[in-house]
Design an enzyme around this catalytic site. Structure first.
Site, PDB file in Angstrom:
ATOM      1  N   GLU A  30     -14.999   0.426  -6.399  1.00  0.00           N
ATOM      2  CA  GLU A  30     -14.770  -1.012  -6.170  1.00  0.00           C
ATOM      3  C   GLU A  30     -16.002  -1.771  -6.665  1.00  0.00           C
ATOM      4  OE1 GLU A  30     -12.519  -3.482  -4.603  1.00  0.00           O
ATOM      5  OE2 GLU A  30     -14.202  -4.667  -5.361  1.00  0.00           O
ATOM      6  N   ASP A  38     -18.365  -0.852 -11.501  1.00  0.00           N
ATOM      7  CA  ASP A  38     -17.313  -1.372 -12.368  1.00  0.00           C
ATOM      8  C   ASP A  38     -16.364  -0.219 -12.741  1.00  0.00           C
ATOM      9  OD1 ASP A  38     -15.767  -2.389 -14.388  1.00  0.00           O
ATOM     10  OD2 ASP A  38     -17.428  -2.823 -15.754  1.00  0.00           O
ATOM     11  N   ASP A  46      -5.689  -0.469  -8.124  1.00  0.00           N
ATOM     12  CA  ASP A  46      -5.339  -1.463  -7.105  1.00  0.00           C
ATOM     13  C   ASP A  46      -6.190  -2.699  -7.371  1.00  0.00           C
ATOM     14  OD1 ASP A  46      -4.583  -2.820  -4.890  1.00  0.00           O
ATOM     15  OD2 ASP A  46      -5.519  -1.464  -3.452  1.00  0.00           O
ATOM     16  N   SER A  47      -5.889  -3.362  -8.477  1.00  0.00           N
ATOM     17  CA  SER A  47      -6.775  -4.428  -8.957  1.00  0.00           C
ATOM     18  C   SER A  47      -6.364  -5.800  -8.431  1.00  0.00           C
ATOM     19  CB  SER A  47      -6.726  -4.469 -10.490  1.00  0.00           C
ATOM     20  OG  SER A  47      -5.467  -4.931 -10.905  1.00  0.00           O
ATOM     21  N   THR A  48      -7.254  -6.756  -8.671  1.00  0.00           N
ATOM     22  CA  THR A  48      -6.885  -8.159  -8.521  1.00  0.00           C
ATOM     23  C   THR A  48      -6.045  -8.537  -9.747  1.00  0.00           C
ATOM     24  OG1 THR A  48      -8.943  -8.735  -9.620  1.00  0.00           O
ATOM     25  CG2 THR A  48      -8.961  -8.769  -7.225  1.00  0.00           C
ATOM     26  N   ASP A  49      -5.715  -9.802  -9.873  1.00  0.00           N
ATOM     27  CA  ASP A  49      -4.945 -10.255 -11.038  1.00  0.00           C
ATOM     28  C   ASP A  49      -5.834 -10.203 -12.290  1.00  0.00           C
ATOM     29  OD1 ASP A  49      -2.525 -11.074  -9.509  1.00  0.00           O
ATOM     30  OD2 ASP A  49      -3.985 -12.378  -8.543  1.00  0.00           O
ATOM     31  N   HIS A  94       0.816  -1.221   0.000  1.00  0.00           N
ATOM     32  CA  HIS A  94       0.000   0.000   0.000  1.00  0.00           C
ATOM     33  C   HIS A  94       0.847   1.267   0.000  1.00  0.00           C
ATOM     34  CE1 HIS A  94      -3.315  -2.828   1.478  1.00  0.00           C
ATOM     35  NE2 HIS A  94      -3.617  -2.446   0.256  1.00  0.00           N
ATOM     36  N   PRO A 111     -12.944 -10.689 -12.031  1.00  0.00           N
ATOM     37  CA  PRO A 111     -13.434  -9.308 -12.095  1.00  0.00           C
ATOM     38  C   PRO A 111     -12.363  -8.285 -12.471  1.00  0.00           C
ATOM     39  CG  PRO A 111     -13.679 -10.233  -9.869  1.00  0.00           C
ATOM     40  CD  PRO A 111     -13.181 -11.341 -10.740  1.00  0.00           C
TER      41      PRO A 111
END
Ligand code: SPD
Length: 298
Positions: A112, A143, A161-164, A68, A168
């Site tokens: 988010e 989205d 700050d996304s997921t892989d 972070h 989603p």
């Protein structure tokens, strides 16, 4: 995947079906299936309260400060006066918490897609999510790709700050999205995204580097070790229409901030842009392969 071993419970994450990491669970605090993904919050023996999405480690109390601080402070200190900030993804609240430590900030919009992530982190991981109730924060459960397409010249700093790039998070790794992000930035604006592991997710890293270079005049990846992410080697990419990460003002403002930071300081800020040869080779590969693709198209 969780496994029971005698009376012990373990959470194991397998990467590309080839290697993995395993963590001893002290307690399962939350498990739910949202419209988008499986959401789990564990209390892990060594890493403390931990958010896991679709079986993949997102953040935990022990090493979250590394990720972070890296995603927030490098861009926030590179902009001369960041006031309006957008965080896409990041429903755990850790990135928002770090952004709010910059005195110039007037508004942070958190976009988010999954409200369950926000609620679960607020309830179970307040050390990370606690600042989401700050009056400067606007939470938009939507989205990020659709939201950004409507924004023009609106944000000084945008943090992805996304997921892989599966599930989603997939829509946050393509040309159209990056072009919309550029349009949404103010003239001196800076965007940073998490750009995967150059060591264990080479293909994803190269693809992101190729796409970002098509859109932004300045693209500068940086990296450090995040212990709980696949292979530990983790990267972020700094992008802008012209602003670079090294300014005298950034050094001065980091001098004030580093007194309370746990990871980033002036030395780290300079050092993280020094890339090892293997990463430089991947970036070169991204540049060459894109030149070839564009030549074939022309
Ligand atoms: N492979 C894990 C990548 C996760 C990046 N996002 C983490 C979210 C923390 N706020």
């Amino acid at each position: 995947m969780t496994t029971q071993n005698n009376s012990e419970q373990w959470y194991t994450e397998i990467h590309e079906g080839k290697f993995g990491q395993t963590f001893k669970i002290k307690d399962v605090l939350f498990s739910g299936q949202s419209d988008f993904q499986k959401v789990d919050v564990y209390d892990l023996e060594f890493f403390g309260k931990t958010l896991v999405l679709d079986g993949l480690m997102m953040t935990n109390e022990r090493d979250e400060f590394v990720y972070h601080e890296m995603i927030a402070h490098i861009p926030m200190l590179s902009h001369p006066n960041p006031k309006r900030i957008l965080v896409i993804g990041g429903g755990d609240g850790g990135t928002v918490r770090e952004v709010l430590r910059h005195p110039s900030v007037e508004e942070v919009v958190l976009c988010e897609i999954d409200g369950m992530v926000i609620d679960a982190c607020r309830e179970h991981i307040p050390v990370i999510a606690g600042q989401l109730s700050d009056p400067r924060v606007t939470i938009n459960v939507a989205d990020g790709a659709a939201y950004i397409a409507e924004q023009k010249d609106a944000f000084d700093v945008i943090l992805i700050d996304s997921t892989d790039p599966i599930g989603p998070g997939e829509g946050l790794f393509n040309d159209k999205f990056y072009t919309d992000v550029k349009e949404a930035l103010t003239e001196n604006g800076v965007m940073v995204n998490q750009s995967e592991s150059p060591f264990s997710q080479e293909d994803a890293f190269v693809k992101v580097q190729r796409l970002l270079r098509r859109v932004f005049p300045v693209v500068k990846p940086y990296f450090t070790a995040v212990p709980t992410y696949p292979s530990s080697h983790w990267s972020w990419s700094f992008c802008s229409k012209g602003v670079t990460p090294f300014t005298d003002d950034a050094e001065t403002r980091m001098a004030a901030l580093e007194k309370v930071n746990r990871f980033t300081n002036r030395d780290v800020m300079r050092a993280v842009f020094a890339l090892p040869n293997y990463m430089q080779a991947l970036i070169h590969q991204a540049e060459i392969s894109d030149k070839q693709t564009l030549e074939v198209k022309a």
